[in-house]
Design an enzyme around this catalytic site. Structure first.
Site, PDB file in Angstrom:
ATOM      1  N   GLU A  26     -18.272  33.536 -41.154  1.00  0.00           N
ATOM      2  CA  GLU A  26     -16.894  33.598 -40.665  1.00  0.00           C
ATOM      3  C   GLU A  26     -15.963  33.727 -41.860  1.00  0.00           C
ATOM      4  O   GLU A  26     -16.275  33.254 -42.958  1.00  0.00           O
ATOM      5  CB  GLU A  26     -16.594  32.303 -39.881  1.00  0.00           C
ATOM      6  CG  GLU A  26     -15.145  32.204 -39.412  1.00  0.00           C
ATOM      7  CD  GLU A  26     -14.922  31.101 -38.375  1.00  0.00           C
ATOM      8  OE1 GLU A  26     -15.882  30.368 -38.057  1.00  0.00           O
ATOM      9  OE2 GLU A  26     -13.786  30.989 -37.883  1.00  0.00           O
ATOM     10  N   ASN A  71     -13.391  30.717 -34.863  1.00  0.00           N
ATOM     11  CA  ASN A  71     -11.979  30.573 -34.527  1.00  0.00           C
ATOM     12  C   ASN A  71     -11.137  31.662 -35.188  1.00  0.00           C
ATOM     13  O   ASN A  71     -10.112  32.087 -34.642  1.00  0.00           O
ATOM     14  CB  ASN A  71     -11.480  29.196 -34.982  1.00  0.00           C
ATOM     15  CG  ASN A  71     -12.193  28.068 -34.251  1.00  0.00           C
ATOM     16  OD1 ASN A  71     -12.721  28.253 -33.163  1.00  0.00           O
ATOM     17  ND2 ASN A  71     -12.210  26.875 -34.854  1.00  0.00           N
ATOM     18  N   GLU A 172     -15.182  30.703 -28.199  1.00  0.00           N
ATOM     19  CA  GLU A 172     -14.753  29.378 -27.714  1.00  0.00           C
ATOM     20  C   GLU A 172     -13.421  29.452 -26.968  1.00  0.00           C
ATOM     21  O   GLU A 172     -12.463  28.723 -27.302  1.00  0.00           O
ATOM     22  CB  GLU A 172     -14.687  28.391 -28.890  1.00  0.00           C
ATOM     23  CG  GLU A 172     -16.050  28.161 -29.511  1.00  0.00           C
ATOM     24  CD  GLU A 172     -16.107  27.009 -30.525  1.00  0.00           C
ATOM     25  OE1 GLU A 172     -15.059  26.505 -30.940  1.00  0.00           O
ATOM     26  OE2 GLU A 172     -17.239  26.619 -30.889  1.00  0.00           O
ATOM     27  N   TYR A 243     -22.655  21.184 -32.422  1.00  0.00           N
ATOM     28  CA  TYR A 243     -22.882  20.619 -33.759  1.00  0.00           C
ATOM     29  C   TYR A 243     -23.265  19.159 -33.607  1.00  0.00           C
ATOM     30  O   TYR A 243     -22.847  18.496 -32.661  1.00  0.00           O
ATOM     31  CB  TYR A 243     -21.616  20.751 -34.614  1.00  0.00           C
ATOM     32  CG  TYR A 243     -21.265  22.191 -34.914  1.00  0.00           C
ATOM     33  CD1 TYR A 243     -21.878  22.877 -35.956  1.00  0.00           C
ATOM     34  CD2 TYR A 243     -20.338  22.877 -34.133  1.00  0.00           C
ATOM     35  CE1 TYR A 243     -21.561  24.202 -36.233  1.00  0.00           C
ATOM     36  CE2 TYR A 243     -20.015  24.208 -34.397  1.00  0.00           C
ATOM     37  CZ  TYR A 243     -20.629  24.868 -35.448  1.00  0.00           C
ATOM     38  OH  TYR A 243     -20.327  26.177 -35.709  1.00  0.00           O
ATOM     39  N   GLU A 291     -23.834  29.133 -32.163  1.00  0.00           N
ATOM     40  CA  GLU A 291     -23.390  28.204 -33.206  1.00  0.00           C
ATOM     41  C   GLU A 291     -24.158  26.906 -33.027  1.00  0.00           C
ATOM     42  O   GLU A 291     -24.021  26.234 -31.997  1.00  0.00           O
ATOM     43  CB  GLU A 291     -21.882  27.927 -33.134  1.00  0.00           C
ATOM     44  CG  GLU A 291     -21.030  29.089 -33.594  1.00  0.00           C
ATOM     45  CD  GLU A 291     -19.554  28.744 -33.719  1.00  0.00           C
ATOM     46  OE1 GLU A 291     -19.228  27.589 -34.085  1.00  0.00           O
ATOM     47  OE2 GLU A 291     -18.731  29.622 -33.433  1.00  0.00           O
TER      48      GLU A 291
HETATM   49  O1  AHR Z   1     -18.374  27.192 -37.342  1.00  0.00           O
HETATM   50  C1  AHR Z   1     -17.134  26.570 -37.485  1.00  0.00           C
HETATM   51  C2  AHR Z   1     -16.273  26.642 -36.239  1.00  0.00           C
HETATM   52  O2  AHR Z   1     -16.860  25.872 -35.241  1.00  0.00           O
HETATM   53  C3  AHR Z   1     -16.126  28.005 -35.607  1.00  0.00           C
HETATM   54  O3  AHR Z   1     -15.090  28.740 -36.156  1.00  0.00           O
HETATM   55  C4  AHR Z   1     -15.824  27.675 -34.179  1.00  0.00           C
HETATM   56  O4  AHR Z   1     -16.261  28.671 -33.298  1.00  0.00           O
HETATM   57  C5  AHR Z   1     -16.490  26.345 -33.956  1.00  0.00           C
HETATM   58  O5  AHR Z   1     -15.636  25.430 -33.364  1.00  0.00           O
END
Ligand code: AHR
Length: 497
Positions: A26, A71, A172, A243, A291
């Site tokens: 990103e 994002n 997202e 995550y 992700e």
């Molecule tokens: O990977 C970091 C961020 O985590 C990304 O930009 C977003 O898609 C997610 O919330």
């Protein structure tokens, strides 16, 4: 402790789609600038791409890389990052409160991807923009020529189209932090329309619709069902993001997160199949877990960052040994769902929550690099439905969690079997057995393992080999039965040929 793996070569979970070993770059922090692109550094090639990073990415054998966000993409104007560099505008990036110089854009990324032996998975901006922008960037990337945007690409020095096959319809879009976030109804319609028009431009592309940003979103499950209700015909995949962290410093609970990932995947599969049934649909929607990773170490530091600077040290998690164990378990979980998870992206690839770190003086491998590399290089072929009979422990969030995570992969092409296994027991070794009489003559040719006495041990530029795999684990096949000893808190890869 003792565990048993039970398999049958006719009892198949699914073929592995190599794209489950994908990753993500990103425009965020030092992922692009200083990570993969740094023209003024001694490791840069003639295009300013870092050769040291490229070598490590090639070592990981990442088949696909998602770009440019995240994002970031929800406020991005891709046109700012193409054409002569001295005419590219520096812009405010509201997603990460920084300045984006636009000195690197989609053409440079396509060049980088070729050098990294990987494919591009491109995301379009459905936040501040929409259908028109999506079709324009697709025209720029995939049409041969003879139209405004395809000719613009040629004018920019790229005669041949980039031929990008896999496209994400936004990022997202359920998240209130996202520029242009939407209700499920609004996004479902936007994705349906953007997808339909993009397919009119290039019917050969595959499309990913946004699922929930994570399992804690209040709209989880109804979001997926509503979105798919609208765009089922137009899309091929639904995305999952998650995550994991260990803020409470409870290692057994942290390692139990693979149970959470497993349940998350099963839930989303059910929703996809529910919509298919409701529509009397023919096609199956598969999953793009685009992700996933551990992310929490850098949270406090990130709160103190100065705003509106370029490429700050943002989201620079320094991964420890226990993070590598969880990443190994999460990879096993993805493999155990190989029938439905066809794309997955470790987020991210360089400097930003990443397996690879760089500085002005070099690049090195974080702890999580190794399980990912093992899975990507050795985990190909067919996943066998692996029944794991393991003792369990009581984990805070998920109740009973097995001490052992494991999966067996049958690689027909190379006539090999690979067992990936994590022993989560912090106190005891684990003896595993598996009846392999169906695989007469297979012998253990390698038993790699990774462990460390300190669960918090890390690799740094000064000490890059503190946590790394060893060969020579204890395992054998005798009388058609595999036995192996998996050391306490260890990641293991057994190769049989
Ligand atoms: O990977 C970091 C961020 O985590 C990304 O930009 C977003 O898609 C997610 O919330």
């Amino acid at each position: 402790k003792k565990s048993e793996l039970i398999i049958d070569k006719n009892f198949i979970t699914g073929q592995i789609d190599r794209r489950i070993y994908g990753s993500f770059i990103e425009h965020l922090g030092r992922a692009v600038y200083e990570g993969i692109y740094q023209p003024d550094c001694p490791f840069a090639d003639e295009q300013g791409l870092r050769k040291d990073t490229l070598a490590l990415v090639r070592e990981l054998q990442v088949p696909i890389v998602r770009y440019p966000g995240g994002n970031f993409v929800s406020g991005y104007h891709w046109e700012d990052g193409v054409g002569p560099k001295d005419q590219r505008p520096a812009k405010v990036d509201l997603a990460w409160s920084v300045i984006e110089s636009n000195q690197f854009g989609l053409n440079e990324f396509a060049d980088w991807a070729k050098k990294a032996n990987t494919e591009v998975m491109m995301a379009v901006n459905l936040g501040t923009r929409g259908t028109d922008d999506a079709r324009n960037v697709l025209e720029y990337c995939n049409l041969k020529g003879g139209s405004y945007y395809s000719d613009l690409r040629r004018k920019h020095g790229y005669e041949e189209p980039h031929n990008i096959r896999l496209w994400c319809l936004g990022n997202e879009m359920d998240g209130p932090w996202q520029m242009g976030h939407k209700t499920a109804e609004e996004y479902g319609r936007a994705a349906e329309e953007a997808g339909r028009i993009m397919r009119m431009m290039d019917p050969s592309i595959q499309l990913v619709a946004c699922g929930s940003s994570n399992l804690d979103m209040p709209t989880f499950a109804s979001w997926e069902a509503t979105v798919l209700d609208h765009c089922y015909e137009q899309v091929d995949y639904l995305s999952l993001h998650q995550y994991y962290g260990n803020a409470a410093d409870n290692t057994p609970d942290f390692l139990a997160n693979s149970v959470g990932m497993d349940q998350f995947i099963s839930s989303v599969v059910s929703i996809c199949d529910y919509v298919k049934a409701k529509k009397r649909g023919k096609k199956q929607i598969n999953l793009s877990f685009d992700e996933w990773n551990v992310w929490y170490h850098s949270n406090e530091a990130d709160k103190k960052l100065e705003k509106w600077v370029q490429a700050p040290h943002q989201l620079e998690d320094i991964y420890n040994f226990e993070d590598a164990l969880l990443v190994g378990s999460l990879l096993i979980t993805l493999l155990r769902h190989a029938d439905r998870v066809k794309v997955a992206c470790l987020a991210q690839l360089v400097n930003v929550i990443a397996p690879i770190m760089t500085s002005d003086t070099g690049a090195w491998r974080q702890t999580i690099f190794y399980p990912f590399m093992h899975a990507s290089t050795l985990g190909q072929g067919t996943v066998l439905n692996t029944l794991v009979k393991s003792p369990v422990y009581d984990s805070g969030n998920f109740g009973d969690a097995p001490y052992l995570d494991a999966v067996l992969v049958m690689d027909e092409e190379n006539e090999a079997l690979t067992v990936f296994a994590v022993n989560k027991d912090l106190e005891e070794d684990m003896e595993i057995t598996c009846d392999l009489r169906q695989f007469a003559d297979y012998r253990v040719t390698e038993h790699l393992y990774m462990t460390h006495p300190d669960m918090k041990a890390v690799n740094t530029e000064q000490n890059p080999d503190e946590v790394k795999p060893c060969s020579g684990g204890i395992s054998k096949v005798e009388g058609g039965r595999l036995t192996a000893v998996l050391g306490k808190h260890s990641w293991n890869v057994l190769r049989l040929e």
